[in-house]
Motif scaffolding. Structure first.
Motif, short mmCIF file in Angstrom:
data_model
loop_
_atom_site.label_atom_id
_atom_site.label_comp_id
_atom_site.label_asym_id
_atom_site.label_seq_id
_atom_site.Cartn_x
_atom_site.Cartn_y
_atom_site.Cartn_z
N MET A 106 2.52 -4.26 2.48
CA MET A 106 2.78 -4.94 1.23
C MET A 106 4.22 -4.77 0.76
O MET A 106 4.80 -5.66 0.16
CB MET A 106 1.84 -4.42 0.14
CG MET A 106 0.37 -4.57 0.45
SD MET A 106 -0.14 -6.28 0.53
CE MET A 106 -0.90 -6.31 2.15
N THR A 107 4.80 -3.60 1.05
CA THR A 107 6.11 -3.29 0.48
C THR A 107 7.27 -3.89 1.27
O THR A 107 8.28 -4.29 0.69
CB THR A 107 6.30 -1.76 0.40
OG1 THR A 107 5.98 -1.19 1.68
CG2 THR A 107 5.38 -1.17 -0.66
N ASP A 108 7.17 -3.93 2.60
CA ASP A 108 8.27 -4.46 3.41
C ASP A 108 7.86 -5.61 4.33
O ASP A 108 8.63 -6.04 5.18
CB ASP A 108 8.94 -3.35 4.22
CG ASP A 108 7.93 -2.48 4.94
OD1 ASP A 108 6.75 -2.86 5.01
OD2 ASP A 108 8.31 -1.41 5.43
N ASN A 109 6.62 -6.09 4.19
CA ASN A 109 6.14 -7.29 4.89
C ASN A 109 6.32 -7.18 6.40
O ASN A 109 6.78 -8.11 7.07
CB ASN A 109 6.87 -8.53 4.36
CG ASN A 109 6.13 -9.82 4.69
OD1 ASN A 109 4.90 -9.84 4.74
ND2 ASN A 109 6.86 -10.89 4.95
N GLN A 110 5.92 -6.06 6.96
CA GLN A 110 5.97 -5.87 8.40
C GLN A 110 4.55 -5.75 8.95
O GLN A 110 3.66 -5.21 8.29
CB GLN A 110 6.74 -4.60 8.76
CG GLN A 110 8.21 -4.62 8.41
CD GLN A 110 8.90 -3.39 8.97
OE1 GLN A 110 8.91 -3.15 10.18
NE2 GLN A 110 9.47 -2.58 8.09
N PRO A 111 4.31 -6.24 10.16
CA PRO A 111 3.00 -6.02 10.78
C PRO A 111 2.72 -4.53 10.93
O PRO A 111 3.59 -3.78 11.39
CB PRO A 111 3.12 -6.71 12.15
CG PRO A 111 4.25 -7.68 11.99
CD PRO A 111 5.19 -7.06 11.01
N PHE A 329 -1.52 0.33 0.60
CA PHE A 329 -2.77 0.72 1.24
C PHE A 329 -2.98 0.09 2.60
O PHE A 329 -3.67 0.64 3.45
CB PHE A 329 -3.95 0.40 0.32
CG PHE A 329 -4.02 1.27 -0.91
CD1 PHE A 329 -3.28 2.43 -0.98
CD2 PHE A 329 -4.83 0.93 -1.97
CE1 PHE A 329 -3.33 3.24 -2.10
CE2 PHE A 329 -4.89 1.74 -3.10
CZ PHE A 329 -4.14 2.90 -3.16
N ALA A 330 -2.40 -1.07 2.84
CA ALA A 330 -2.55 -1.70 4.15
C ALA A 330 -1.90 -0.85 5.23
O ALA A 330 -2.46 -0.63 6.31
CB ALA A 330 -1.93 -3.10 4.13
N ALA A 331 -0.70 -0.34 4.94
CA ALA A 331 0.00 0.52 5.90
C ALA A 331 -0.72 1.86 6.05
O ALA A 331 -0.90 2.36 7.17
CB ALA A 331 1.44 0.74 5.45
N VAL A 332 -1.14 2.45 4.92
CA VAL A 332 -1.85 3.73 4.96
C VAL A 332 -3.12 3.60 5.78
O VAL A 332 -3.44 4.47 6.61
CB VAL A 332 -2.17 4.20 3.53
CG1 VAL A 332 -3.08 5.43 3.56
CG2 VAL A 332 -0.88 4.51 2.77
#
Length: 363
Positions: A106-111, A329-332
């Protein structure tokens, strides 16, 4: 029948007796069952992580809420599908996992998958080096303490072990930085390499992310030395923490086998203490040691979060800390799922090794 004929027949019977196959069908059945158990284990962990992450709301509101206008926030939530029923999101997420899609940060728009591949190598390299430190320090000292039980050397080793595993890893890291980077000025305080080595890695056509391997690809020993100098303090901090557990574990289990009946019988026959340790007491003590060592390797990945943050070692632990602060949360979720898979695989490997050492484990 004469004695010679009887002896010959017995010899023939002994010759034709098939050798016992240690890798029997029972062994492969055991391995298959343990391997298949990875699937429900990972599935349960993925499910728990997914719903726990959603307990406080959708990921976009958690990461960007308060920084976007309400209309823009709702538009992004709708575009990402986070306004759909939770069970529908869950099914879609499982479908994405099967295709290797862990979503987008969400924060840096990376897969998320690119985050795992880019920073995962750093964490695995740190864990590998820390494991070497733990094994090199923990196993010999544990064996030495068991051999000299209740003597001055044993007491000193036990005190050292208590200090190792009772000291918080971040505090030990700070102490190592203070001593070797500030007072003695012989080792770098943080980072994985200097900027000159980083520039050298940029020349590689296919870098692996494992700086030791990449330095070997370059063929530049000065770069390899720089990598090892930067890795020494964080691997010591994390490795000594685990070494303290290994020392007490090895000592306790070797002492328990030292007092067993077959070791006492060997001692009464005049077998030397060194041979008793190497040939009679060590192998039976390996099963519980390997089992707990597998658990410690998994816990080492959790310890990497504090270690990487302390030494600014840009791996999964360092990134997990940053994403937690940003409530991404997506990255976590992606990082936690990867760690869960690693834990399941490590436990499987430990089961295989235990079954190879002691066939009784298979039943």
């Amino acid at each position: 029948m004469s004695n010679s004929a009887t002896t010959a027949a017995a010899g023939a019977t002994k010759t034709t007796k098939p050798k016992k196959n240690h890798l029997s069908g029972g062994f492969f059945k055991f391995i298959l069952i343990r391997f298949l158990l990875i699937i429900p284990t990972v599935f349960i962990l993925v499910t728990i992580v997914f719903f726990v992450m959603r307990a406080t709301g959708d990921p976009i509101s958690a990461a960007l809420g308060g920084r976007l206008a309400p209309d823009e926030l709702q538009r992004r939530i709708h575009a990402a599908g986070y306004d759909r029923p939770l069970i529908v999101q869950y099914v879609d997420y499982l479908g994405g996992l099967l295709h290797g899609d862990l979503g987008v940060t969400m924060t840096d728009n990376q897969p998320v998958i690119s985050i795992l591949t880019h920073y995962g190598a750093a964490t695995f390299e740190l864990a590998f080096l820390s494991l070497i430190v733990a094994l090199v320090v923990g196993i010999p000292l544990g064996r030495l303490a068991a051999r000299h039980r209740d003597r001055a050397g044993d007491a000193g080793i036990r005190v050292f072990a208590i200090l190792c595993y009772a000291t918080p890893v971040f505090f030990l890291g700070l102490m190592l930085q203070l001593i070797f980077a500030v007072w003695l000025n012989v080792l770098p305080p943080s980072g994985r390499v200097d900027w000159t080595s980083e520039a050298q890695f940029a020349r590689l056509v296919s870098p692996t992310g494992f700086y030791i391997i990449d330095a070997l690809q370059l063929g530049d020993m000065s770069v390899l030395a720089d990598v090892l100098r930067h890795a020494l303090l964080p691997s010591l901090a994390l490795g000594l923490l685990t070494a303290g557990v290994f020392i007490r574990l090895v000592r306790t289990n070797v002492i328990s086998t030292y007092t067993s009946g077959y070791v006492e019988a060997a001692r009464s026959r005049g077998v030397s203490e060194k041979r008793l340790l190497d040939k009679h007491a060590w192998r039976p003590a390996l099963i519980p040691i390997i089992t707990v060592m597998g658990m410690q390797i998994a816990l080492m990945l959790a310890g990497a979060v504090l270690t990487e943050t302390t030494f600014e070692w840009k791996g999964l632990g360092f990134m997990l800390s940053n994403y937690l602060k940003a409530r991404d949360f997506a990255a976590v979720q992606g990082i936690v799922i990867l760690i869960a898979i690693i834990v399941a695989v490590v436990n499987f490997i430990v089961d295989v090794i235990s079954a190879l050492i002691d066939p009784r484990v298979r039943y």
